[in-house]
Write a protein that holds these residues in place. Sequence first.
Motif, mmCIF file in Angstrom:
data_model
loop_
_atom_site.group_PDB
_atom_site.id
_atom_site.type_symbol
_atom_site.label_atom_id
_atom_site.label_comp_id
_atom_site.label_asym_id
_atom_site.label_seq_id
_atom_site.Cartn_x
_atom_site.Cartn_y
_atom_site.Cartn_z
ATOM 1 N N ALA A 112 -0.667 -9.008 25.962
ATOM 2 C CA ALA A 112 0.492 -8.155 25.712
ATOM 3 C C ALA A 112 1.410 -8.132 26.933
ATOM 4 C CB ALA A 112 0.036 -6.740 25.394
ATOM 5 N N ARG A 113 2.702 -8.205 26.668
ATOM 6 C CA ARG A 113 3.713 -8.074 27.725
ATOM 7 C C ARG A 113 3.762 -6.631 28.190
ATOM 8 N NH1 ARG A 113 6.363 -12.334 30.294
ATOM 9 N NH2 ARG A 113 6.821 -13.939 28.786
ATOM 10 N N LYS A 114 4.066 -6.458 29.458
ATOM 11 C CA LYS A 114 4.278 -5.120 29.994
ATOM 12 C C LYS A 114 5.757 -4.811 29.897
ATOM 13 C CE LYS A 114 0.387 -5.125 33.152
ATOM 14 N NZ LYS A 114 -0.043 -4.947 34.541
ATOM 15 N N ARG A 153 5.799 2.989 20.387
ATOM 16 C CA ARG A 153 4.972 2.704 21.562
ATOM 17 C C ARG A 153 3.504 2.534 21.190
ATOM 18 N NH1 ARG A 153 7.355 5.000 26.587
ATOM 19 N NH2 ARG A 153 5.225 5.382 27.205
ATOM 20 N N ASN A 154 3.082 3.143 20.089
ATOM 21 C CA ASN A 154 1.688 3.065 19.665
ATOM 22 C C ASN A 154 1.371 1.837 18.817
ATOM 23 O OD1 ASN A 154 0.782 5.357 20.998
ATOM 24 N ND2 ASN A 154 1.475 6.693 19.357
ATOM 25 N N GLY A 160 0.882 -1.097 19.792
ATOM 26 C CA GLY A 160 -0.274 -1.686 20.448
ATOM 27 C C GLY A 160 -0.136 -3.142 20.856
ATOM 28 N N THR A 161 0.898 -3.834 20.417
ATOM 29 C CA THR A 161 1.047 -5.231 20.804
ATOM 30 C C THR A 161 1.782 -5.376 22.130
ATOM 31 O OG1 THR A 161 3.095 -5.460 19.535
ATOM 32 C CG2 THR A 161 1.043 -6.062 18.420
ATOM 33 N N GLU A 175 2.258 -3.573 26.040
ATOM 34 C CA GLU A 175 1.767 -2.601 27.013
ATOM 35 C C GLU A 175 2.965 -1.897 27.612
ATOM 36 O OE1 GLU A 175 -0.521 -2.587 31.248
ATOM 37 O OE2 GLU A 175 -1.114 -4.117 29.806
ATOM 38 N N ASN A 229 5.088 1.499 29.548
ATOM 39 C CA ASN A 229 4.956 2.448 30.643
ATOM 40 C C ASN A 229 4.487 3.794 30.090
ATOM 41 O OD1 ASN A 229 7.730 2.407 29.535
ATOM 42 N ND2 ASN A 229 8.052 4.123 30.889
ATOM 43 N N LYS A 230 3.731 4.490 30.888
ATOM 44 C CA LYS A 230 3.238 5.798 30.490
ATOM 45 C C LYS A 230 4.384 6.801 30.536
ATOM 46 C CE LYS A 230 -0.047 9.326 31.808
ATOM 47 N NZ LYS A 230 -0.573 9.992 32.972
ATOM 48 N N ARG A 283 7.058 -4.874 35.099
ATOM 49 C CA ARG A 283 7.451 -5.013 33.692
ATOM 50 C C ARG A 283 8.318 -6.260 33.549
ATOM 51 N NH1 ARG A 283 3.771 -1.578 31.900
ATOM 52 N NH2 ARG A 283 3.767 0.251 33.223
#
Length: 166
Positions: free
Chosen positions: A2-4, A22-23, A25-26, A28, A30-31, A60
């Motif tokens: 997965a890309r950040k 954001r969920n 899942g494919t 990644e 930022n929080k 990123r």
Amino acid sequence: MARKCFYSFHYKPDNWRASKIRNIGTVEGNKPASDNDWETVTNGGDAEIRKWIKDQMKGRSCTIILAGSGTANRKWINYEIKEAWDSNKGVVVIYIHNITNSKGEQSNKGANPLYYVTHGPTGKRLSTIAKAYDPPRTTSKGVYSYIEDHIEDWIEEAIEIRKNND
């Protein structure tokens, strides 16, 4: 792998919609900052907000602007787009107005956030370079599914567009 990615969105009206994307899942992402963390950042003024954004973007490869009805031409959205582009990150807009919020409501489509940010000495609008995607579905579930099926390709395309536009 997965890309950040860094996610940019108008918090108050779109945080629920953005959370759904954001969920997937494919990717990644930022929080997100908690309300208390964000209050601490904003109390530090513009310099602290800029520092927080830059820190969140470290490592990123792409910034995903999740565009709702009021996302375009907001001070910090514009800053995030410009910071991402100037840092050689891919930039892509995904419209999320048809994703439902916590009350099950959809919203109106907003303007393209890339239109309000320019690049280079000629001041070329990023909307003429980078892409914005408006999923061709009308139900929240359909839009979510469409984004889920295409987001990885959109990210890769955004990264490639940025590489080819110095």
